[in-house]
Design an enzyme around this catalytic site. Structure first.
Site, PDB file in Angstrom:
ATOM      1  N   GLY A  68       0.830  -1.203   0.000  1.00  0.00           N
ATOM      2  CA  GLY A  68       0.000   0.000   0.000  1.00  0.00           C
ATOM      3  C   GLY A  68       0.861   1.248   0.000  1.00  0.00           C
ATOM      4  O   GLY A  68       0.771   2.073  -0.882  1.00  0.00           O
TER       5      GLY A  68
ATOM      6  N   ALA B 131      -0.510  -2.490  14.944  1.00  0.00           N
ATOM      7  CA  ALA B 131      -0.098  -3.371  16.042  1.00  0.00           C
ATOM      8  C   ALA B 131      -0.634  -2.806  17.361  1.00  0.00           C
ATOM      9  O   ALA B 131      -1.187  -3.530  18.189  1.00  0.00           O
ATOM     10  CB  ALA B 131       1.418  -3.481  16.089  1.00  0.00           C
TER      11      ALA B 131
ATOM     12  N   GLY C  41       5.828   0.178  11.170  1.00  0.00           N
ATOM     13  CA  GLY C  41       5.581   0.320   9.737  1.00  0.00           C
ATOM     14  C   GLY C  41       6.374   1.436   9.089  1.00  0.00           C
ATOM     15  O   GLY C  41       6.704   1.359   7.909  1.00  0.00           O
ATOM     16  N   GLU C  42       6.690   2.479   9.833  1.00  0.00           N
ATOM     17  CA  GLU C  42       7.282   3.648   9.195  1.00  0.00           C
ATOM     18  C   GLU C  42       8.634   4.074   9.750  1.00  0.00           C
ATOM     19  O   GLU C  42       9.408   4.732   9.059  1.00  0.00           O
ATOM     20  CB  GLU C  42       6.272   4.808   9.263  1.00  0.00           C
TER      21      GLU C  42
ATOM     22  N   GLY D  32       4.735   0.055  17.098  1.00  0.00           N
ATOM     23  CA  GLY D  32       4.459   0.085  15.652  1.00  0.00           C
ATOM     24  C   GLY D  32       5.750   0.315  14.884  1.00  0.00           C
ATOM     25  O   GLY D  32       6.565   1.155  15.256  1.00  0.00           O
TER      26      GLY D  32
HETATM   27 MO1  MOS Z   1       0.866   4.811   5.657  1.00  0.00          MO
HETATM   28  S1  MOS Z   1       1.604   6.287   4.418  1.00  0.00           S
HETATM   29  O1  MOS Z   1       0.064   5.690   6.878  1.00  0.00           O
HETATM   30  O2  MOS Z   1      -0.086   3.841   4.676  1.00  0.00           O
END
Ligand code: MOS
Length: 740
Positions: A240, A511, A703-704, A701
């Site tokens: 995504g 998460a 992810g970023e 978390g």
């Molecule tokens: Mo992320 S850019 O919050 O999918």
């Protein structure tokens, strides 16, 4: 006997096998009987009006069923309808095929629907559109005069007197940094299959989306339908990166075609069309830093200009980390938007943070060099033990350990020299750079349901998504361990509007948010099991309590050593299943603290002196992200972040032709992203961090956080190798070679 302790273990992804065998069904693969296919025609101008659409040739093609344009879509799509979605920024959301206005180059202007995809695509090429073009601009740097604070989201608080302190500081730097547009480029392009049921006046839709409730809300608004009449499914997401946070126009197109033609309709975007909506906005930063002789920061001024569209005001948190990350009494941040003739930008891979920290961490390196202190030492001298921005303590912060462990593993002290151009390896100049990463550990409301069946199976569900993050894996682990059921007997379901409410998958909060809901629903299931045991076996359970019982190995283990098997319990009690729902929300105590994940990135670059080619033989990243639920999927998240960081630093550049306002490199051959040859040794180290405040599972978390510091660390290493400071990304070879 099975061991049901799973949290913190490198459990395989339950969805992994299906994915590699091609058995995972993605949105565009839920093929239906009697399905029609749509192909989208896009505008060729960036601003103006449609004068005429001639579709006679297209309509003549055998197999073409309908060509939809703004002139012939049903009137009900134009009256009292809401085209917004839950993440719509202030402004007017884009409305596909709504009127003759052209807002950007690549805007969908017609949908050709045919019996098969190839026919639709062929016929789409025969649609003739006449335009009246108007002036446009696509470059924020040419439009600084249009910068506005209007509708900007969430400006952080300033403190002290940054300007005064800057004027007095013995050491200062002042510089501008620029990052171009990035396009998300997930592997799976957007796709929708819509099935309109004319009898019930309802939709069943398979949509590629990072949160099914976004698509549901959008379709409800556009087609004026009740919630029960719009079911959205998306069990798998092929990446995504933010592209699926907001519903896109193919969803509208498929729904339109299906409703009007009363047949299932599929609309997929091509790779080129994936460049025709949303992107990480181009951004300009102006940074001024002032410091004492010893490197202590006395002033930070951070000003940023972000690109937005002419119809929506999209904000990013570019300067919001600036007042948090370092100890400094005088901080002044500012963020403005510049509207240009492009589609509204969207959140992209650590939106704002990755951009802002490229600027700030480059500037910190510049200042350290100017003062003459090691950039790592510079960070330590300005370490923030408290969040001065919010005036709160951190819930936990092991950034110091991140610095230490990265330095040890990388060999920073031995390798780094303040003066650039000190080391060569054959034709290559060798350089080292570092940067700090930070990302907020957010938590949203989320719900989860648990069902324990009499056959011993545990089914836990929540309407979240798994973009590849490992959500299926970690939720299965949390559920299995909490209820004490073996992982083979535990199933986690997601990606459907029938399931309990969950936020979109974004912001690195899944998460934390859904994990907490799963943990709490598991705890609620423990109560159900214990209560049923007390009712069913009053003698065995006498003199025991819930709190002195354990739930493991598919059994309730009582204080007195007695075990009660779940299957046996439910069968004896005559229950088919136990069912419980939990709605989780952030604990109130959390609001007294600032919750952030941190990282330290250290990079070695080689720059070919003759050719300017940059390679990255080694990257070390240390991450303090709270509890690591699954080291394997966690590492994978961070590796992905690093790779995108390399992309941002060296390759990615969404180029728009100033003459046409059209993306020039709308394909993966010319929009460069890192490939295997660009990625060499990456080391991911998770630093121990216990956090009892952030949420019930202690995970922040991941992810970023992996991308945030990478571009700056690479730019800093390029400076250390070459003596050339590149402030405009990507760092392509022309910027490090002497071309004059
Ligand atoms: Mo992320 S850019 O919050 O999918």
């Amino acid at each position: 006997m099975t061991n049901t302790q799973y949290i913190g273990k490198s459990v395989d992804r339950p969805d992994g096998r299906k994915k590699v065998l091609g058995q995972a069904t993605y949105a565009g693969e839920f093929t239906q009987e009697n399905m029609v296919y749509g192909y989208i025609v896009q505008s060729e101008i960036a601003n103006g009006k449609i004068v005429k659409i001639d579709m006679k040739q297209a309509e003549k093609v055998e197999g073409v069923l309908r060509v939809f344009t703004h002139e012939n879509i049903p009137q009900y799509l134009k009256i009292n309808v809401d085209y917004s979605d839950p993440l719509a920024p202030p402004g007017n959301p884009f409305r596909p095929l709504y009127n003759d206005n052209i807002l950007y180059n690549g805007q969908p202007v017609a949908l050709v629907v045919a019996e098969d995809f190839e026919t639709a695509r062929f016929a789409a090429g025969l649609v003739q559109v006449e335009y009246k073009a108007e002036k446009f601009s696509v470059d924020i740097r040419e439009n600084l005069g249009k910068a506005t604070h209007k509708d900007v989201d969430d400006s952080p608080k300033n403190r002290g007197d940054a300007e005064g302190a800057f004027a007095k500081a013995p050491h200062t730097i002042s510089a501008e940094y620029y990052q171009p547009r990035h396009f998300h480029n997930p592997m799976e392009p957007h796709a929708t299959i819509a099935i309109w049921n004319d009898k019930n006046a309802s939709f069943k839709i398979y949509d590629k989306i990072q949160g099914v409730r976004s698509s549901q809300a959008y379709i409800r608004g556009v087609f004026s339908l009740e919630k029960e009449k719009v079911a959205i499914s998306c069990p798998f997401v092929g990446g995504g990166f933010g592209a699926g946070l907001r519903p896109q126009y193919q969803l509208f197109m498929a729904a339109l075609a299906s409703k009007v033609l009363k047949r299932p309709a599929k609309v997929t975007l091509t790779r080129r069309q994936m460049f025709s909506f949303g992107h990480r906005p181009a951004n300009l930063q102006r940074i001024k830093l002032g410091a004492e002789e010893n490197g202590k920061l006395t002033a930070i001024q951070h000003e940023s200009f972000g690109e937005t569209s002419t119809f929506e005001k999209f904000s990013e948190m570019v300067v919001n980390f600036t007042g948090v990350i370092y100890d400094c009494d005088n901080v002044d941040t500012d963020y403005q938007l510049i509207p240009v003739n492009v589609y509204t930008p969207m959140d992209t891979r650590a939106p704002g943070g990755a951009t802002g920290m490229f600027g700030l961490e480059s500037a910190m390196d510049e200042l350290a060099y100017k003062i003459g202190i090691d950039p790592l030492e510079m960070r330590l001298r300005n370490y923030a033990d408290r969040d001065q921005n919010a005036d709160k303590p951190f819930s936990s912060k092991e950034l110091r350990a991140c610095y230490q462990q990265a330095a040890d593993s990388f060999g920073w002290k031995e390798k780094y020299t303040l003066q650039p151009r000190q080391k060569k390896d054959g034709h290559a100049l060798v350089g080292y750079g570092m940067a700090t990463g930070i990302w907020e550990a957010m938590q949203q409301k989320a719900s989860a349901q648990a069902i324990l069946q009499s056959d011993g199976k545990l089914i836990v569900s929540s309407g979240t998504a798994d973009n590849g993050a490992g959500t299926y894996a970690i939720m299965t682990q949390i559920a299995a361990e909490t209820v004490g059921v073996s992982i083979e007997k535990t199933e986690f379901r997601l990606g459907d509007t029938d399931l309990p409410k969950a936020p979109i998958q974004g912001g690195s909060w899944t998460a934390s948010s859904v994990g907490s809901a799963v943990r709490m629903v598991g705890k609620a299931m423990q109560i159900k099991i214990y209560d049923l045991a007390c009712k069913t076996y009053p003698v065995k359970t006498s003199n025991t309590t819930l709190s002195d019982s354990k739930f493991e190995n598919n059994q309730l283990v009582l204080k007195n050593g007695t075990t009660i098997d779940f299957t046996e319990l439910l069968t004896t009690a005559g229950e088919d299943q136990l069912k419980v729902l939990h709605n989780a929300k952030p604990e109130e105590s959390r609001s007294d603290y600032s919750c952030y994940a941190h990282a330290c990135v250290m990079v070695e670059v080689n720059v070919d002196e003759d050719l300017g080619m940059i390679t990255i033989p080694k990257i070390v990243i240390t991450v303090a992200g709270g509890k690591i639920l699954n080291p394997k999927t966690a590492r994978s998240q961070i590796l992905g972040g690093i790779v995108w960081g390399i992309g941002a630093a060296l390759e990615e550049d969404g180029m728009i032709d100033p003459n046409y306002g059209r993306i020039m490199n709308a394909n993966l051959a010319e929009y460069h992203v890192p490939v295997h040859a660009d990625v060499q040794d990456m080391e991911v180290i998770f630093v121990e961090e216990e956090d009892k405040i952030v949420n019930p599972i202690g995970a922040k978390g991941l992810g970023e956080i992996g991308i945030v510091g990478v571009a700056a660390a690479i730019a800093n290493a390029v400076f250390n190798a070459t003596g050339r400071r590149v402030r405009e990304l990507p760092i392509t070879l022309d910027k490090v070679l002497d071309l004059d």
